[in-house]
Design a protein around this motif. Structure first.
Motif, PDB file in Angstrom:
ATOM      1  N   ARG B  31      47.200  35.415  41.393  1.00  0.00           N
ATOM      2  CA  ARG B  31      45.921  35.943  41.848  1.00  0.00           C
ATOM      3  C   ARG B  31      44.812  34.910  41.678  1.00  0.00           C
ATOM      4  NH1 ARG B  31      46.985  41.806  39.344  1.00  0.00           N
ATOM      5  NH2 ARG B  31      48.047  42.706  41.136  1.00  0.00           N
ATOM      6  N   TYR B  33      40.457  34.461  42.370  1.00  0.00           N
ATOM      7  CA  TYR B  33      39.226  35.210  42.593  1.00  0.00           C
ATOM      8  C   TYR B  33      38.061  34.247  42.815  1.00  0.00           C
ATOM      9  CZ  TYR B  33      42.161  38.391  39.834  1.00  0.00           C
ATOM     10  OH  TYR B  33      43.214  39.130  39.343  1.00  0.00           O
ATOM     11  N   TYR B  35      33.767  34.341  42.544  1.00  0.00           N
ATOM     12  CA  TYR B  35      32.581  35.046  42.094  1.00  0.00           C
ATOM     13  C   TYR B  35      31.362  34.165  42.387  1.00  0.00           C
ATOM     14  CZ  TYR B  35      35.555  38.156  39.263  1.00  0.00           C
ATOM     15  OH  TYR B  35      36.495  39.068  38.835  1.00  0.00           O
ATOM     16  N   PRO B  43      28.238  36.993  36.644  1.00  0.00           N
ATOM     17  CA  PRO B  43      28.950  36.722  37.898  1.00  0.00           C
ATOM     18  C   PRO B  43      29.161  37.999  38.710  1.00  0.00           C
ATOM     19  CG  PRO B  43      30.013  35.595  36.062  1.00  0.00           C
ATOM     20  CD  PRO B  43      28.993  36.524  35.472  1.00  0.00           C
ATOM     21  N   PHE B  45      31.461  39.624  41.904  1.00  0.00           N
ATOM     22  CA  PHE B  45      32.715  39.465  42.629  1.00  0.00           C
ATOM     23  C   PHE B  45      32.465  39.237  44.119  1.00  0.00           C
ATOM     24  CE2 PHE B  45      37.064  40.177  43.773  1.00  0.00           C
ATOM     25  CZ  PHE B  45      37.053  40.984  44.895  1.00  0.00           C
ATOM     26  N   TYR B  48      39.200  38.343  46.411  1.00  0.00           N
ATOM     27  CA  TYR B  48      40.362  37.862  45.676  1.00  0.00           C
ATOM     28  C   TYR B  48      41.612  37.857  46.534  1.00  0.00           C
ATOM     29  CZ  TYR B  48      43.267  41.962  44.224  1.00  0.00           C
ATOM     30  OH  TYR B  48      44.116  43.033  44.156  1.00  0.00           O
ATOM     31  N   LEU B  91      32.025  30.529  41.181  1.00  0.00           N
ATOM     32  CA  LEU B  91      33.062  30.471  40.169  1.00  0.00           C
ATOM     33  C   LEU B  91      34.391  30.928  40.742  1.00  0.00           C
ATOM     34  CD1 LEU B  91      30.975  32.111  37.329  1.00  0.00           C
ATOM     35  CD2 LEU B  91      31.859  29.777  37.246  1.00  0.00           C
ATOM     36  N   TYR B  99      50.023  43.929  34.195  1.00  0.00           N
ATOM     37  CA  TYR B  99      49.063  44.842  33.587  1.00  0.00           C
ATOM     38  C   TYR B  99      47.961  44.078  32.867  1.00  0.00           C
ATOM     39  CZ  TYR B  99      47.222  48.546  30.633  1.00  0.00           C
ATOM     40  OH  TYR B  99      46.392  49.436  29.997  1.00  0.00           O
ATOM     41  N   THR B 100      48.348  43.005  32.215  1.00  0.00           N
ATOM     42  CA  THR B 100      47.352  42.237  31.471  1.00  0.00           C
ATOM     43  C   THR B 100      46.939  41.016  32.269  1.00  0.00           C
ATOM     44  OG1 THR B 100      49.082  41.001  30.321  1.00  0.00           O
ATOM     45  CG2 THR B 100      48.276  43.016  29.266  1.00  0.00           C
ATOM     46  N   ASP B 101      46.534  41.228  33.531  1.00  0.00           N
ATOM     47  CA  ASP B 101      46.220  40.084  34.380  1.00  0.00           C
ATOM     48  C   ASP B 101      44.820  39.574  34.083  1.00  0.00           C
ATOM     49  OD1 ASP B 101      45.283  41.708  37.509  1.00  0.00           O
ATOM     50  OD2 ASP B 101      45.112  42.370  35.439  1.00  0.00           O
ATOM     51  N   THR B 102      44.684  39.009  32.900  1.00  0.00           N
ATOM     52  CA  THR B 102      43.405  38.475  32.445  1.00  0.00           C
ATOM     53  C   THR B 102      42.986  37.288  33.292  1.00  0.00           C
ATOM     54  OG1 THR B 102      43.978  39.174  30.219  1.00  0.00           O
ATOM     55  CG2 THR B 102      42.190  37.594  30.444  1.00  0.00           C
ATOM     56  N   GLN B 103      41.715  37.257  33.655  1.00  0.00           N
ATOM     57  CA  GLN B 103      41.197  36.219  34.537  1.00  0.00           C
ATOM     58  C   GLN B 103      40.631  35.051  33.736  1.00  0.00           C
ATOM     59  OE1 GLN B 103      38.645  37.845  37.610  1.00  0.00           O
ATOM     60  NE2 GLN B 103      39.917  39.682  37.743  1.00  0.00           N
ATOM     61  N   TYR B 104      41.053  33.849  34.115  1.00  0.00           N
ATOM     62  CA  TYR B 104      40.591  32.611  33.498  1.00  0.00           C
ATOM     63  C   TYR B 104      39.747  31.855  34.522  1.00  0.00           C
ATOM     64  CZ  TYR B 104      44.073  33.806  30.022  1.00  0.00           C
ATOM     65  OH  TYR B 104      44.798  34.466  29.061  1.00  0.00           O
ATOM     66  N   PHE B 105      38.562  31.457  34.093  1.00  0.00           N
ATOM     67  CA  PHE B 105      37.593  30.870  35.006  1.00  0.00           C
ATOM     68  C   PHE B 105      37.602  29.349  34.995  1.00  0.00           C
ATOM     69  CE2 PHE B 105      34.971  34.278  36.728  1.00  0.00           C
ATOM     70  CZ  PHE B 105      35.409  35.351  35.966  1.00  0.00           C
ATOM     71  N   GLY B 106      37.255  28.788  36.144  1.00  0.00           N
ATOM     72  CA  GLY B 106      37.009  27.364  36.247  1.00  0.00           C
ATOM     73  C   GLY B 106      35.578  27.031  35.865  1.00  0.00           C
TER      74      GLY B 106
END
Lengths: 111, 114
Positions: B31, B33, B35, B43, B45, B48, B91, B99-106
């Motif tokens: 995934r 995304y 922002y 941020p 949205f 995605y 961003l 389930y735990t699809d935690t988003q990590y940002f650039g």
């Protein structure tokens, strides 16, 4: 639409003090994330909460997912100068896509 | 470094010009995304992708904005006929499916439209 309130908007504290901030919403969320952002950089994930009532720690940080699923808090113990930055709550609802970000809490730590 | 990368970090353009930003997600993250963040705000949205499919778009994504992820790896965000109101930090984040699809940002791309 979803209303998300993050407070306080800003905090000025002395090094060594504890900090508490929270987010409340009119909507139910399935996940609460807390991020920290430094000027000119992207948000960095601090803590992720996936279950109502969950209490999670990461070093000096502790966060809880409210039992009603409409709120969360973040505590920082024994603050240090590098804790300076903007802290955001970012819950997610039923969509596996977007996060909804709070307005942010600006933290200033005086040495 | 295996984090999310974005290019360029800064872009200054004149009103009416087109700009394109690139995001390279964490490898194996399905995934991706986008922002937008304006000064003093959190941020917001935009859109995605899961693999190459664009699954959700915000109403903030006007007709002048288009995003692609042609091979399910990197993504581009193009803004046509830029306006001063487009000035913001853009961003990109990525997450694994689950389930735990935690988003990590650039680190973001700072756009300034003159």
């Amino acid at each position: 639409g979803q209303q998300l309130n993050q407070s306080p908007q800003s905090m000025f504290i002395q090094e060594g003090e504890d900090v508490s901030m929270n987010c409340t919403s009119s909507s139910i969320f399935n996940t609460w994330l807390w991020y920290k952002q430094d000027p000119g950089e992207g948000p960095v994930l601090l803590i992720a909460l996936y279950k109502a009532g969950e209490l999670t720690s990461n070093g000096r940080l502790t966060a809880q997912f409210g039992i009603t699923r409409k709120d969360s808090f973040l505590n920082i113990s024994a603050s240090i100068p590098s804790d300076v930055g903007i802290y955001f709550c970012a819950p997610r609802g039923t969509s596996y896509g977007k996060l909804t970000f709070g307005q942010g809490t600006i933290l200033t730590v005086h040495p | 470094d295996t984090g999310v990368s974005q290019d360029p970090r800064h872009k200054i353009t004149k009103r009416g010009q087109n700009v394109t930003f690139r995001c390279d997600p964490i490898s194996e993250h399905n995934r991706l995304y986008w922002y937008r963040q304006t000064l003093g705000q959190g941020p917001e949205f935009l859109t995605y992708f899961q693999n190459e499919a664009q699954l959700e778009k915000s109403r903030l994504l006007s007709d002048r904005f288009s995003a692609e992820r042609p091979k399910g790896s990197f993504s581009t965000l193009e803004i046509q006929r830029t306006e001063q109101g487009d000035s913001a930090m853009y961003l990109c984040a990525s997450s694994p499916v689950g389930y735990t699809d935690t988003q990590y940002f650039g680190p973001g791309t700072r756009l300034t439209v003159l």
